[in-house]
Design a protein around this motif. Sequence first.
Motif, PDB file in Angstrom:
ATOM      1  N   UNK A   1       0.831  -1.206   0.000  1.00  0.00           N
ATOM      2  CA  UNK A   1       0.000   0.000   0.000  1.00  0.00           C
ATOM      3  C   UNK A   1       0.867   1.258   0.000  1.00  0.00           C
ATOM      4  N   UNK A   2       0.407   2.327  -0.662  1.00  0.00           N
ATOM      5  CA  UNK A   2       1.183   3.576  -0.700  1.00  0.00           C
ATOM      6  C   UNK A   2       1.083   4.334   0.611  1.00  0.00           C
ATOM      7  N   UNK A   3       2.073   5.218   0.847  1.00  0.00           N
ATOM      8  CA  UNK A   3       2.041   6.045   2.049  1.00  0.00           C
ATOM      9  C   UNK A   3       0.959   7.108   1.948  1.00  0.00           C
ATOM     10  N   UNK A   4       0.626   7.506   0.695  1.00  0.00           N
ATOM     11  CA  UNK A   4      -0.450   8.454   0.446  1.00  0.00           C
ATOM     12  C   UNK A   4      -1.349   7.904  -0.659  1.00  0.00           C
ATOM     13  N   UNK A   5      -2.600   8.259  -0.631  1.00  0.00           N
ATOM     14  CA  UNK A   5      -3.552   7.800  -1.640  1.00  0.00           C
ATOM     15  C   UNK A   5      -3.058   8.160  -3.042  1.00  0.00           C
ATOM     16  N   UNK A   6      -3.187   7.206  -3.978  1.00  0.00           N
ATOM     17  CA  UNK A   6      -2.697   7.389  -5.345  1.00  0.00           C
ATOM     18  C   UNK A   6      -3.850   7.213  -6.334  1.00  0.00           C
ATOM     19  N   UNK A   7      -3.948   8.132  -7.294  1.00  0.00           N
ATOM     20  CA  UNK A   7      -4.951   8.056  -8.366  1.00  0.00           C
ATOM     21  C   UNK A   7      -4.231   7.755  -9.682  1.00  0.00           C
ATOM     22  N   UNK A   8      -4.666   6.705 -10.385  1.00  0.00           N
ATOM     23  CA  UNK A   8      -3.968   6.264 -11.590  1.00  0.00           C
ATOM     24  C   UNK A   8      -4.949   6.050 -12.743  1.00  0.00           C
ATOM     25  N   UNK A   9      -4.603   6.507 -13.949  1.00  0.00           N
ATOM     26  CA  UNK A   9      -5.448   6.251 -15.115  1.00  0.00           C
ATOM     27  C   UNK A   9      -5.282   4.808 -15.574  1.00  0.00           C
ATOM     28  N   UNK A  10      -6.286   4.265 -16.220  1.00  0.00           N
ATOM     29  CA  UNK A  10      -6.172   2.904 -16.742  1.00  0.00           C
ATOM     30  C   UNK A  10      -7.044   2.750 -17.984  1.00  0.00           C
ATOM     31  N   UNK A  11      -6.714   1.757 -18.788  1.00  0.00           N
ATOM     32  CA  UNK A  11      -7.487   1.465 -19.986  1.00  0.00           C
ATOM     33  C   UNK A  11      -8.733   0.649 -19.653  1.00  0.00           C
ATOM     34  N   UNK A  12      -9.664   0.605 -20.615  1.00  0.00           N
ATOM     35  CA  UNK A  12     -10.921  -0.123 -20.391  1.00  0.00           C
ATOM     36  C   UNK A  12     -11.327  -0.903 -21.643  1.00  0.00           C
ATOM     37  N   UNK A  13     -12.298  -1.779 -21.463  1.00  0.00           N
ATOM     38  CA  UNK A  13     -12.822  -2.588 -22.572  1.00  0.00           C
ATOM     39  C   UNK A  13     -14.336  -2.696 -22.420  1.00  0.00           C
ATOM     40  N   UNK A  14     -15.032  -2.530 -23.570  1.00  0.00           N
ATOM     41  CA  UNK A  14     -16.493  -2.688 -23.601  1.00  0.00           C
ATOM     42  C   UNK A  14     -16.822  -3.737 -24.648  1.00  0.00           C
ATOM     43  N   UNK A  15     -17.287  -4.893 -24.215  1.00  0.00           N
ATOM     44  CA  UNK A  15     -17.599  -5.985 -25.137  1.00  0.00           C
ATOM     45  C   UNK A  15     -18.714  -5.589 -26.090  1.00  0.00           C
ATOM     46  N   UNK A  16     -18.504  -5.835 -27.388  1.00  0.00           N
ATOM     47  CA  UNK A  16     -19.526  -5.581 -28.390  1.00  0.00           C
ATOM     48  C   UNK A  16     -19.612  -4.154 -28.875  1.00  0.00           C
ATOM     49  N   UNK A  17     -18.829  -3.246 -28.264  1.00  0.00           N
ATOM     50  CA  UNK A  17     -18.892  -1.842 -28.659  1.00  0.00           C
ATOM     51  C   UNK A  17     -17.907  -1.562 -29.786  1.00  0.00           C
TER      52      UNK A  17
ATOM     53  N   UNK B   1     -15.778   1.806 -30.964  1.00  0.00           N
ATOM     54  CA  UNK B   1     -14.670   0.905 -30.649  1.00  0.00           C
ATOM     55  C   UNK B   1     -14.828   0.276 -29.268  1.00  0.00           C
ATOM     56  N   UNK B   2     -14.169  -0.871 -29.079  1.00  0.00           N
ATOM     57  CA  UNK B   2     -14.262  -1.566 -27.799  1.00  0.00           C
ATOM     58  C   UNK B   2     -13.298  -0.980 -26.768  1.00  0.00           C
ATOM     59  N   UNK B   3     -12.241  -0.293 -27.298  1.00  0.00           N
ATOM     60  CA  UNK B   3     -11.224   0.260 -26.413  1.00  0.00           C
ATOM     61  C   UNK B   3     -11.192   1.780 -26.548  1.00  0.00           C
ATOM     62  N   UNK B   4     -10.371   2.423 -25.726  1.00  0.00           N
ATOM     63  CA  UNK B   4     -10.160   3.857 -25.879  1.00  0.00           C
ATOM     64  C   UNK B   4     -10.829   4.711 -24.830  1.00  0.00           C
ATOM     65  N   UNK B   5     -11.740   4.128 -24.068  1.00  0.00           N
ATOM     66  CA  UNK B   5     -12.371   4.901 -22.997  1.00  0.00           C
ATOM     67  C   UNK B   5     -11.466   4.880 -21.761  1.00  0.00           C
ATOM     68  N   UNK B   6     -11.370   6.001 -21.094  1.00  0.00           N
ATOM     69  CA  UNK B   6     -10.490   6.093 -19.924  1.00  0.00           C
ATOM     70  C   UNK B   6     -11.230   5.747 -18.652  1.00  0.00           C
ATOM     71  N   UNK B   7     -10.530   5.085 -17.771  1.00  0.00           N
ATOM     72  CA  UNK B   7     -11.036   4.849 -16.431  1.00  0.00           C
ATOM     73  C   UNK B   7      -9.949   5.213 -15.442  1.00  0.00           C
ATOM     74  N   UNK B   8     -10.172   5.002 -14.172  1.00  0.00           N
ATOM     75  CA  UNK B   8      -9.126   5.285 -13.184  1.00  0.00           C
ATOM     76  C   UNK B   8      -9.305   4.379 -11.976  1.00  0.00           C
ATOM     77  N   UNK B   9      -8.183   4.157 -11.297  1.00  0.00           N
ATOM     78  CA  UNK B   9      -8.234   3.437 -10.034  1.00  0.00           C
ATOM     79  C   UNK B   9      -7.615   4.322  -8.957  1.00  0.00           C
ATOM     80  N   UNK B  10      -8.028   4.095  -7.732  1.00  0.00           N
ATOM     81  CA  UNK B  10      -7.456   4.768  -6.577  1.00  0.00           C
ATOM     82  C   UNK B  10      -6.921   3.690  -5.644  1.00  0.00           C
ATOM     83  N   UNK B  11      -5.635   3.782  -5.323  1.00  0.00           N
ATOM     84  CA  UNK B  11      -5.027   2.851  -4.371  1.00  0.00           C
ATOM     85  C   UNK B  11      -4.924   3.577  -3.037  1.00  0.00           C
ATOM     86  N   UNK B  12      -5.585   3.057  -2.033  1.00  0.00           N
ATOM     87  CA  UNK B  12      -5.653   3.716  -0.728  1.00  0.00           C
ATOM     88  C   UNK B  12      -4.559   3.227   0.215  1.00  0.00           C
ATOM     89  N   UNK B  13      -4.321   3.996   1.262  1.00  0.00           N
ATOM     90  CA  UNK B  13      -3.228   3.678   2.183  1.00  0.00           C
ATOM     91  C   UNK B  13      -3.468   2.387   2.962  1.00  0.00           C
TER      92      UNK B  13
END
Length: 202
Positions: free
Chosen positions: A145-161, A163-175
């Motif tokens: 775990x990080x010493x401080x909360x971290x926000x990170x961008x990540x890729x995504x996938x949508x089945x059947x769409x 384009x299926x890729x290219x939409x942005x998402x994000x995750x937050x890793x908490x302490x």
Amino acid sequence: MSTRRATGVISPDGSDDFQNLASDLLKMALTSNRIPAAATAAAAQSIVDALATTSQPTSATDPLVVYRTDLSALMAFDGSTWSNIGVAASAWTSPTAAPWGSSTMQVMKVPGVGVFARGRLKKSPGTIAASSANTGVVTVPADFAPAQQVVLPCGTYVAGATPAYGRAGSIVVNTNGTVDAYNPNSTALTEMYVDGCFWHIN
């Protein structure tokens, strides 16, 4: 008489008499090939500071190597910057995947560097709802775990769409090690990719 220097080397003092000189020279020979150890960054820096008051301070041409026991890593100081020159990386480790049990996310810790992530976050059953904030979807080990909360961008996938890729998402890793997943899109996501995500832990 002999003295243990900042780097851990025991060497004779100028006041040594002949009787003690041989013993002190042996001590110097036995300690001169050792690497000093430090349990914290501050302790390692104290060795640098002690050398700075001598005729042999650390520099780019005369660096100092210290074994950081808290990181299980060798760190080198070149007169201005500490660098990790010997790391003991962990194996790829799977976080606790509840409540998103279909996730394949894994993490690897490199002491003195940080944590690398790979794999996917996937809700089971169902999709990751549009415009949703999903807290505590998986949990990494406490020492990842990080010493401080971290926000990170990540890729995504949508089945059947298209384009299926290219939409942005994000995750937050908490302490506390929990990972939150955010879908800011107006479309539900099939899964999120964390490949390439990285965060510092110290």
